[in-house]
Scaffold this active site. Structure first.
Site, short mmCIF file in Angstrom:
data_model
loop_
_atom_site.label_atom_id
_atom_site.label_comp_id
_atom_site.label_asym_id
_atom_site.label_seq_id
_atom_site.Cartn_x
_atom_site.Cartn_y
_atom_site.Cartn_z
N HIS A 254 0.98 -1.25 0.13
CA HIS A 254 0.13 -0.20 -0.08
C HIS A 254 0.88 1.24 -0.04
O HIS A 254 1.78 1.35 0.93
CB HIS A 254 -0.96 -0.03 1.31
CG HIS A 254 -1.78 -1.20 1.50
ND1 HIS A 254 -2.91 -1.15 0.54
CD2 HIS A 254 -1.84 -2.10 1.99
CE1 HIS A 254 -3.66 -2.19 1.01
NE2 HIS A 254 -2.94 -2.95 1.66
N ASP B 85 -1.91 -0.64 -3.79
CA ASP B 85 -2.77 0.62 -4.10
C ASP B 85 -1.68 1.77 -3.90
O ASP B 85 -0.97 1.46 -3.32
CB ASP B 85 -4.05 0.66 -3.43
CG ASP B 85 -4.05 0.21 -2.02
OD1 ASP B 85 -3.10 0.75 -1.49
OD2 ASP B 85 -5.26 0.39 -1.33
#
Ligand code: XIL
Length: 606
Positions: free
Chosen positions: A341, A373
Site C-alpha cells: 500500500h 494501491d
C-alpha cells in the site's frame, strides 16, 4: 543572513522529523509522522542493520505454477503455464485499449474504446515494436506472473456487470478482500457464514482464476467472541478449529492462504504486534497456525503477509529474521506477501523493493506483491500529474516483480477507484480503473511493468554529486566538510566532522530551479558513519514563506560500512516554492557522516 542560516531555524526545530508513510490509511495525509501502513513508527532509530540480502537472484519460486498446481484445481497452472516471457509475444491487438477477441468487449466497459484518452501519450503499445496486450491477464501470463485483485463480495454481487466483467477480463488471481477473514466468516463461535466467500470462489472458478484466502490470523476483523478473556487453550482450540473448518470447506479450491497477517510491530519491545493472539499465546501462535494449516490441507500454499515491509529497514528486517527462524524450525511457510500500500508522495525505491524480494526468494519462498494501491491525493497538483505519479509507482512495483525471478504475483487491492478501502477515510483514486471502469494511466504502467520495463531515471539534478569537484555546491551545517578519496568506495566522498546535532550534516541548496516543477523523483546516496546510528535524507522546502522538511528516507546504518539510502518521492506544491535544498544528516553529534554518489533523478515514462 546567509542561506545556510535560514535553513537552520526550522531544521533544528523539526528534529521530531517528519516521516511520510508508504500507506497511512489511518490518516489523510502521509505527513503523519512516521506512520507505516497505518502502524505508528518512528521515522528514525527503528531500523536495524540486519542483512539486506543481496546476492543470487535465480530461484524457483517464480512462475506461479509450483508444486500445488494439481491440487488447487485446473486453473492454477493454466493461466500462466505456457508463456515464454514478454519478448517475442505477438502483438494481440493494435493497442492496449482494444479488447477485440475479448468475450466482454462491446459491453458497458466501453472505456475500451475511449480509454485511449486517459492513457494516450503513453508508449506502452502499438509503436516501437513492443509487444502489446489486450488485457493485464494477457500481459501477466506472458511474464509468467499472476495478476490479482482483492474482490469485494458486495460489489461482485451488486447490480450491474462492470465490476464482474472487468474482474473476469483483467485478472487471474483473486483475494477476497474481507469475505474470508475470521470475523466475517464466523460471526458467532458456533456458526459460519460462507455466502460471500463461496460467491467469490465460485466466480473465480468460473473464470479460470485462482484464489488466495485471506486471512486466518489478523489483529483486525477478528470475531468479537475472540478476546483476551480466553485462556490460551481456549484460543488455541478456537483458532485450530477455524483453520481446519475453513480449509476443509475450500480444499482443492484455493491456491493459497494468508495464514498470518501483520504480526510485526517494531514499535513494541518484542517487535511483535500485541494482538489478542500475541497477548494470550505469545509469538508461538505463528508457527502453530502454519503447522495446523499444513496438517489440515497439505496441498495449499501457505503465506505470511505483512504491511509496510517493502522497504529495507527495521520492519522488513524483523520480518526477514522471523521468517528465517520459522523456516529453520521447520515451520511450513511457502511464501510471503509484501502488501505495498503506497503513497505517491513517498514510497520504497526500486533498489530496496528488489533487494527485499530477492532476500525472501533466496530463502526459497514465493514472493507475492499482495495488496497494491496508491494514495495520490497527498501530492498537490492536477489529476493528470497525480495519475502520472501513480502510473510510475505501479510500473515500478509490477516491473520489480517481473524482473525478480522469485516474485510470482502482483495483486491490486481492488479493481476500481469506486471500491477502495482508502475511500473510507477520504475519496482517493488508488487503483487501475477509474470510477467508470476506464483504464487509468496506472493501467499502462502495469502493462509496461509486465513487460519488465521499469520507470526511467533522468539526469541527476544534484550538482557535483560524487565530489569530483571538491566541495563545490555543498556545505556543512555545522562542523567541518572535507573531501577526499572515499574509503572503501570508488571516487571521492565528502565527510562532515564536528557536527553538533543530529540535524546537522551535508546540505546542497540551490535546487529550486531543478525541482520547482515537482514531479516523480528517485533519490539515492551512499552514506557512511563512524558509529552505528541512523541516517536521513530530506528536502527543505520554502513555500509561501513557510519552511518545511520533506523526509525522503531514513535507515539505520552500521559503523564504517557504506549503505545505500534510497527512496522514491512525488513532489507537488500548493504554492510556488521559493527555495529548495537537499540535506543528509541523522547521526548523533560528533559522529562523522560521509556521503557520495548523491542522486535525485526525475522519473519518467519511456
Ligand atoms: C481492509 C479492507 O480493504 C477493508 O474493506 C476493511 O474494512 C479493512 O481491511 N491489510 C490487509 C487487508 O491485510 O486485509 C486490509 O483490508 C488492508 C490492509
Amino acid at each position: 543572513m546567509t542561506e545556510l542560516h535560514r535553513w537552520l531555524g526550522p531544521w533544528l526545530a523539526s528534529l521530531a522529523l517528519v516521516g511520510c508513510s508508504e500507506a497511512s490509511p489511518a490518516g489523510k495525509s502521509d505527513n503523519t509522522a512516521g506512520t507505516d501502513g497505518g502502524t505508528p513508527t518512528t521515522a528514525s532509530g527503528e531500523e536495524s542493520t540486519a542483512s539486506t540480502g543481496s546476492g543470487g537472484s535465480a530461484t524457483t519460486a517464480a512462475g506461479a505454477n509450483g508444486t500445488n498446481a494439481s491440487s488447487t484445481g485446473g486453473a492454477t497452472g493454466s493461466s500462466n503455464g505456457a508463456s515464454t516471457g514478454a519478448t517475442g509475444q505477438a502483438a494481440s491487438t493494435a493497442g492496449m485499449a482494444t479488447t477485440s477477441g475479448d468475450s466482454t468487449s462491446g459491453d458497458s466497459t466501453s472505456g475500451d474504446s475511449t480509454s485511449g484518452d486517459s492513457t494516450s501519450g503513453d508508449t506502452t503499445t502499438g509503436g516501437g515494436g513492443r509487444p502489446s496486450y489486450a488485457t493485464l491477464r494477457e500481459a501477466a501470463a506472458a511474464a509468467n506472473r499472476l495478476i490479482g485483485a482483492a474482490v469485494d463480495a458486495a460489489a461482485l454481487a451488486g447490480a450491474g456487470t462492470q465490476y464482474s466483467e472487468t474482474l473476469a477480463r483483467e485478472f487471474d488471481y483473486v483475494t477476497p478482500e474481507n469475505a474470508t477473514k475470521w470475523g466475517p466468516l464466523a460471526p458467532t463461535s458456533s456458526s459460519y457464514d460462507w455466502q460471500g466467500a463461496d460467491a467469490i470462489v465460485d466466480f473465480a472458478e468460473g473464470h479460470q482464476e485462482v484464489v488466495k484466502g485471506h486471512t486466518f490470523v489478523w489483529h483486525e476483523q477478528t470475531p468479537s467472541w475472540v478476546s483476551t478473556s480466553m485462556s490460551a487453550s481456549e484460543l488455541n482450540a478456537a483458532l485450530k478449529s477455524h483453520i481446519e473448518t475453513t480449509l476443509a470447506r475450500y480444499r482443492g479450491r484455493m491456491r493459497a492462504w494468508d495464514v498470518v497477517n501483520e504480526a510485526v510491530d517494531v514499535n513494541t519491545a518484542s517487535g511483535y504486534r500485541e494482538s489478542v493472539f500475541y497477548q494470550v499465546l505469545g509469538p508461538g501462535y505463528i508457527a502453530d497456525a502454519f503447522r495446523w494449516a499444513r496438517a489440515a490441507d497439505p496441498d495449499v500454499l501457505l503465506f505470511y503477509n505483512e504491511i509496510g515491509a517493502e522497504r529495507l529497514g527495521a520492519k522488513s528486517d524483523f520480518m526477514y529474521t522471523m521468517i528465517q527462524e520459522l523456516l529453520d524450525a521447520g515451520v511450513p511457510i511457502d511464501g510471503v506477501g509484501l502488501q505495498s500500500h503506497v503513497s505517491t508522495h513517498r514510497y520504497p525505491s526500486e533498489s530496496d523493493l528488489r533487494a527485499n524480494i530477492r532476500r525472501f526468494a533466496d530463502l526459497g519462498l514465493r514472493v507475492n506483491i499482495s495488496e497494491v494501491d496508491a494514495r495520490t491525493k497527498n501530492v498537490p497538483g492536477t489529476q493528470e500529474a497525480r495519475w502520472l505519479m501513480e502510473r510510475i509507482a505501479f510500473q515500478q512495483v509490477v516491473g520489480s516483480c517481473v524482473v525478480e525471478p522469485g516474485c510470482e504475483a502482483i495483486t491490486f487491492w481492488g479493481v476500481t477507484d469506486s471500491y477502495s478501502w482508502l475511500n473510507e477515510e477520504s475519496e482517493e483514486d488508488p487503483l487501475l480503473f477509474d470510477r467508470s471502469y476506464m483504464r487509468k494511466p496506472a493501467y499502462a504502467g502495469a502493462l509496461d511493468g509486465f513487460m519488465g520495463l521499469l520507470p526511467v531515471r533522468g539526469a541527476n539534478l544534484v550538482a557535483n554529486s560524487d565530489f569530483a569537484g571538491g566541495a563545490t555546491g555543498w556545505e556543512a551545517t555545522t562542523g567541518e566538510l572535507t573531501v577526499a578519496a572515499a574509503e572503501g568506495e570508488s571516487g571521492n566522498a565528502a565527510c562532515v566532522n564536528g557536527r553538533t546535532d543530529v540535524g546537522d550534516g551535508l546540505l546542497q541548496s540551490g535546487l529550486l530551479e531543478a525541482l520547482q516543477a515537482g514531479g516523480p523523483l528517485a533519490f539515492s546516496a551512499m552514506l557512511r558513519v563512524d558509529a552505528p546510528s541512523s541516517v536521513e535524507a530530506a528536502l527543505l522546502i520554502v513555500e509561501g514563506g513557510e519552511e518545511s522538511e520533506f523526509n525522503i528516507a531514513s535507515r539505520a546504518i552500521a559503523q564504517d560500512q557504506w549503505l545505500e539510502l534510497s527512496g522514491y518521492l512525488g513532489l507537488g506544491f500548493e504554492q510556488a516554492p521559493s527555495a529548495i535544498a537537499l540535506k543528509l544528516y541523522g547521526p548523533a553529534s560528533g559522529v562523522e557522516l560521509c556521503a557520495t554518489r548523491v542522486q535525485l533523478q526525475p522519473l519518467t515514462v519511456d
